[in-house]
Design an enzyme around this catalytic site. Structure first.
Site, short mmCIF file in Angstrom:
data_model
loop_
_atom_site.label_atom_id
_atom_site.label_comp_id
_atom_site.label_asym_id
_atom_site.label_seq_id
_atom_site.Cartn_x
_atom_site.Cartn_y
_atom_site.Cartn_z
N ASP A 232 56.39 20.79 -60.14
CA ASP A 232 55.57 20.36 -61.29
C ASP A 232 55.12 18.91 -61.15
OD1 ASP A 232 58.01 19.15 -61.56
OD2 ASP A 232 58.40 19.84 -63.60
N LYS A 282 58.32 -9.28 -77.45
CA LYS A 282 57.98 -7.95 -76.91
C LYS A 282 58.09 -7.91 -75.37
CE LYS A 282 54.93 -6.89 -80.79
NZ LYS A 282 53.57 -6.47 -81.23
N ASP A 337 54.15 13.90 -63.64
CA ASP A 337 55.19 14.91 -63.80
C ASP A 337 54.79 15.75 -65.01
OD1 ASP A 337 57.40 16.44 -64.23
OD2 ASP A 337 58.82 14.79 -64.42
#
Length: 357
Positions: A232, A282, A337
């Site tokens: 996959d 952040k 993926d």
């Protein structure tokens, strides 16, 4: 090296020592058909190169057939070490617009020759490529209720077919597909592989064996290093380069990894006990994740028990315990993926991880 072309280049026919004549250089070009003369000094060290164009320019400058090649050769030509990857060889040849690239060792001794036709059109590999296609794909339901995940279509054909055709175009001819959930649909679609110009065999899992457990079903076992990929994972990576990298570094197991960045959505407060010592707004954290593609040497398959569940990280740990060398292959190529419906949608909305074949 197991990844060399079936018909190695006879580069020795292009060797010619310093002091030879232009007439001898012409005979060398004609006999080798490699369109280059590798001019050597004592001990087969690379002193220069000579092409048909160099010889013609020599004649224009007044040299005759009996003249020595020493004044006509191209001194200090571009050369590469044996360890350089095929991908980088192709880039160097494209950038420098050359079709031949000498290979030299640390002492500048000629040990080979890259030729564009052989590099750009690699020969068939004897190595196996295993594609793991036995998972149930529960996160992709309802798409996988009646279809195995690797058979879901991306750009008009199953993901599994994209993987097979891409690897085939890189020289892989021997494929093994591990099947479990709705495996009969995969076998009915691909058969023995002849429709795709390859040979396909199957490992049939009676129960889910994990990302490494299916390797215990090999019978007979591979004799050469082989590539393993999740069924996959869609990517533009060169599977042949992974195999070359694995062999060059004498590894027992190679894991392809990809850099992953995660941005904390909040400002981070740094403290020392009760004291506030700083802020970080952040922050971005970087790490490497398993990309689901591997190269393995067959001797370590003894660490698996037939029909017993095992995942790849566990197998790598067992190899490390046996002092086997485990390495990573950092990738930068597009990679996807396909584990969730949104991933499948992204792949079908023009994702750049597929090269048309």
């Amino acid at each position: 090296m197991p990844t060399q072309d079936n018909e190695p280049i006879n580069w020795q026919t292009a060797l010619l020592p310093l002091g030879s004549t232009l007439q001898q250089a012409i005979h060398c070009l004609e006999n080798s058909s490699l369109q280059i003369v590798l001019v050597t000094s004592e001990g087969n060290k690379l002193a220069g190169t000579l092409s048909d164009g160099d010889i013609r320019r020599a004649f224009l400058n007044g040299l005759s057939l009996d003249c020595k090649i020493n004044d006509a050769i191209h001194r200090n030509p571009l050369a590469v070490p044996p360890s350089i990857s095929r991908e980088l060889v192709m880039q160097l040849m494209k950038i420098n617009r050359i079709k031949q690239l000498p290979i030299v060792n640390q002492e500048n001794v000629i040990v080979g020759l890259h030729v564009w036709d052989a590099v750009s059109e690699p020969g068939a590999l004897p190595n196996i490529m295993l594609i793991m296609a036995g998972g149930k794909g529960t996160r992709l339901r309802p798409h996988t209720e009646n279809c195995p995940k690797p058979m879901l279509e991306v750009s008009g054909k199953p993901m599994l077919e994209h993987i097979v055709t891409r690897a085939r175009d890189e020289g892989f001819r021997n494929f093994v597909i591990s099947v479990h959930y709705l495996g009969h649909m995969i076998e009915e679609y691909f058969g023995d592989g002849s429709r795709h110009g390859v040979q396909i065999d199957y490992l049939r899992e009676k129960s889910s064996l994990g990302t490494a457990g299916c390797l215990s079903l090999f019978n007979p076992r591979p004799e050469l290093p082989f590539v393993v990929t999740n069924g996959d994972v869609l990517t533009d990576i060169n599977y042949r380069e992974i195999l070359d990298f694995h062999v060059r570094h004498s590894a027992a197991a190679t894991m392809t990894v990809r850099q992953y960045e995660w941005k904390n959505p909040f400002g981070v407060v740094k403290t020392n006990g009760l004291e506030l010592v700083g802020f970080e707004e952040k922050p971005v954290y970087k790490s490497h994740i398993n990309a689901g593609i591997y190269a393995l040497s067959p001797g370590y398959l003894d660490l698996l028990t037939e029909e017993k569940y095992c995942d790849m990280p566990t197998l790598f740990s067992r190899i490390q315990e046996k002092q086997g060398r485990t390495i990573v292959y950092p990738m930068h190529e597009p990679w996807l993926d396909i584990g969730r419906p949104e991933d499948l949608h992204l792949a079908n909305m023009g994702s750049n991880v597929l090269t048309p074949s």
